[in-house]
Design a protein around this motif. Structure first.
Motif, PDB file in Angstrom:
ATOM      1  N   UNK A  99       0.812  -1.436   0.044  1.00 47.47           N
ATOM      2  CA  UNK A  99       0.037  -0.073   0.090  1.00 47.47           C
ATOM      3  C   UNK A  99       0.882   1.247  -0.124  1.00 47.47           C
ATOM      4  N   UNK A 100       2.025   1.232   0.769  1.00 45.68           N
ATOM      5  CA  UNK A 100       2.745   2.452   0.842  1.00 45.68           C
ATOM      6  C   UNK A 100       3.536   2.555  -0.442  1.00 45.68           C
ATOM      7  N   UNK A 101       3.871   1.538  -1.079  1.00 46.13           N
ATOM      8  CA  UNK A 101       4.468   1.785  -2.564  1.00 46.13           C
ATOM      9  C   UNK A 101       3.440   2.159  -3.396  1.00 46.13           C
ATOM     10  N   UNK A 102       2.272   1.637  -3.442  1.00 50.84           N
ATOM     11  CA  UNK A 102       1.358   2.025  -4.290  1.00 50.84           C
ATOM     12  C   UNK A 102       1.042   3.624  -4.371  1.00 50.84           C
ATOM     13  N   UNK A 103       0.777   3.968  -3.043  1.00 53.23           N
ATOM     14  CA  UNK A 103       0.630   5.457  -2.665  1.00 53.23           C
ATOM     15  C   UNK A 103       1.685   6.442  -3.119  1.00 53.23           C
ATOM     16  N   UNK A 104       2.885   5.864  -3.149  1.00 47.66           N
ATOM     17  CA  UNK A 104       4.024   6.687  -3.416  1.00 47.66           C
ATOM     18  C   UNK A 104       4.624   6.472  -4.892  1.00 47.66           C
ATOM     19  N   UNK A 105       3.713   5.699  -5.671  1.00 48.40           N
ATOM     20  CA  UNK A 105       4.375   5.441  -7.043  1.00 48.40           C
ATOM     21  C   UNK A 105       5.611   4.603  -7.189  1.00 48.40           C
ATOM     22  N   UNK A 106       5.839   3.764  -6.121  1.00 51.42           N
ATOM     23  CA  UNK A 106       7.025   2.927  -6.176  1.00 51.42           C
ATOM     24  C   UNK A 106       6.721   1.733  -6.450  1.00 51.42           C
ATOM     25  N   UNK A 107       7.629   0.729  -6.930  1.00 44.42           N
ATOM     26  CA  UNK A 107       7.723  -0.710  -7.169  1.00 44.42           C
ATOM     27  C   UNK A 107       8.059  -1.390  -5.903  1.00 44.42           C
ATOM     28  N   UNK A 108       7.140  -2.488  -5.460  1.00 44.81           N
ATOM     29  CA  UNK A 108       7.497  -3.072  -4.151  1.00 44.81           C
ATOM     30  C   UNK A 108       7.864  -4.607  -4.330  1.00 44.81           C
ATOM     31  N   UNK A 109       8.820  -5.046  -3.330  1.00 42.41           N
ATOM     32  CA  UNK A 109       9.093  -6.304  -3.365  1.00 42.41           C
ATOM     33  C   UNK A 109       9.831  -6.774  -1.832  1.00 42.41           C
ATOM     34  N   UNK A 110       9.437  -8.070  -1.430  1.00 43.19           N
ATOM     35  CA  UNK A 110      10.059  -8.347  -0.303  1.00 43.19           C
ATOM     36  C   UNK A 110      10.986  -9.253  -0.500  1.00 43.19           C
ATOM     37  N   UNK A 111      12.374  -9.114   0.263  1.00 42.78           N
ATOM     38  CA  UNK A 111      13.590  -9.939   0.166  1.00 42.78           C
ATOM     39  C   UNK A 111      14.027 -10.550   1.429  1.00 42.78           C
ATOM     40  N   UNK A 112      14.943 -11.490   1.252  1.00 46.42           N
ATOM     41  CA  UNK A 112      15.576 -11.932   2.435  1.00 46.42           C
ATOM     42  C   UNK A 112      17.185 -11.824   2.147  1.00 46.42           C
ATOM     43  N   UNK A 113      17.969 -10.853   2.736  1.00 45.23           N
ATOM     44  CA  UNK A 113      19.281 -10.893   2.583  1.00 45.23           C
ATOM     45  C   UNK A 113      20.059 -12.196   3.063  1.00 45.23           C
ATOM     46  N   UNK A 114      19.324 -12.713   3.854  1.00 51.59           N
ATOM     47  CA  UNK A 114      20.072 -14.064   4.805  1.00 51.59           C
ATOM     48  C   UNK A 114      19.904 -15.133   3.613  1.00 51.59           C
ATOM     49  N   UNK A 115      18.829 -15.129   2.985  1.00 52.00           N
ATOM     50  CA  UNK A 115      18.507 -16.627   2.093  1.00 52.00           C
ATOM     51  C   UNK A 115      18.699 -15.933   0.584  1.00 52.00           C
TER      52      UNK A 115
END
Length: 169
Positions: free
Chosen positions: A90-106
């Motif tokens: 929702x934050x990304x959509x509201x501010x015109x950004x692309x969104x992705x979840x990551x794991x630096x560990x894996x």
């Protein structure tokens, strides 16, 4: 080096650490960047809450066409999650950004985050949204031959304490 549409693209990455003590330096990195990755920790609410401030800095100091991607990191710690994926989306959509979840560990989606950002920058270059004569936009055209090289500049930065800049050579 990555390849997009048979073109070699050189990315230079700068980690600005996201610490308040480096904030003035971080602002100068935005000025020469074509993109930024704002990173928060899904297990720490305060890192998500600080995104407004970091995003404001990025937008004030950069080109209007800078690509900004929002990254929720530590997706491997689902059992400790305090920021829901839907909140990040929702934050990304509201501010015109692309969104992705990551794991630096894996290493889940880490490469994808950089590749997606680079591709978005490349698309804007193709549309003429970046003045290629102005290296201050973080993009430099390399030798003009069949294997034309382009460099894209991106800052990865966030309250989590991560930040990188993909720059030109």
């Amino acid at each position: 080096m990555i390849t997009i549409d048979d073109k070699k693209i050189k990315l230079q990455v700068w980690d600005t650490a996201g610490q308040e003590s480096y904030r003035s330096i971080t602002r100068s990195y935005y000025r020469g960047a074509a993109g930024a990755l704002l990173v928060y920790d899904i297990t720490r609410r305060e890192t998500f809450n600080h995104l407004y401030s970091w995003l404001e800095d990025a937008r004030q100091q950069s080109s209007a066409h800078m690509v900004i991607m929002l990254i929720g990191n530590k997706s491997d710690l689902e059992n400790r999650r305090v920021v829901q994926k839907e909140e990040g989306e929702a934050f990304a959509r509201e501010h015109g950004m692309v969104f992705l979840e990551t794991s630096a560990k894996t290493a889940t989606n880490v490469e994808e985050a950089f590749l997606s950002t680079a591709k978005a920058i490349y698309r804007k270059v193709q549309k003429g949204q970046f003045d290629l004569a102005n290296e201050g936009n973080g993009i430099k055209i390399g030798p003009q031959h069949p294997s034309m090289t382009q460099s894209a500049s991106t800052v990865r930065h966030g309250p989590q304490g991560s930040g990188d800049r993909l720059g030109c050579c």
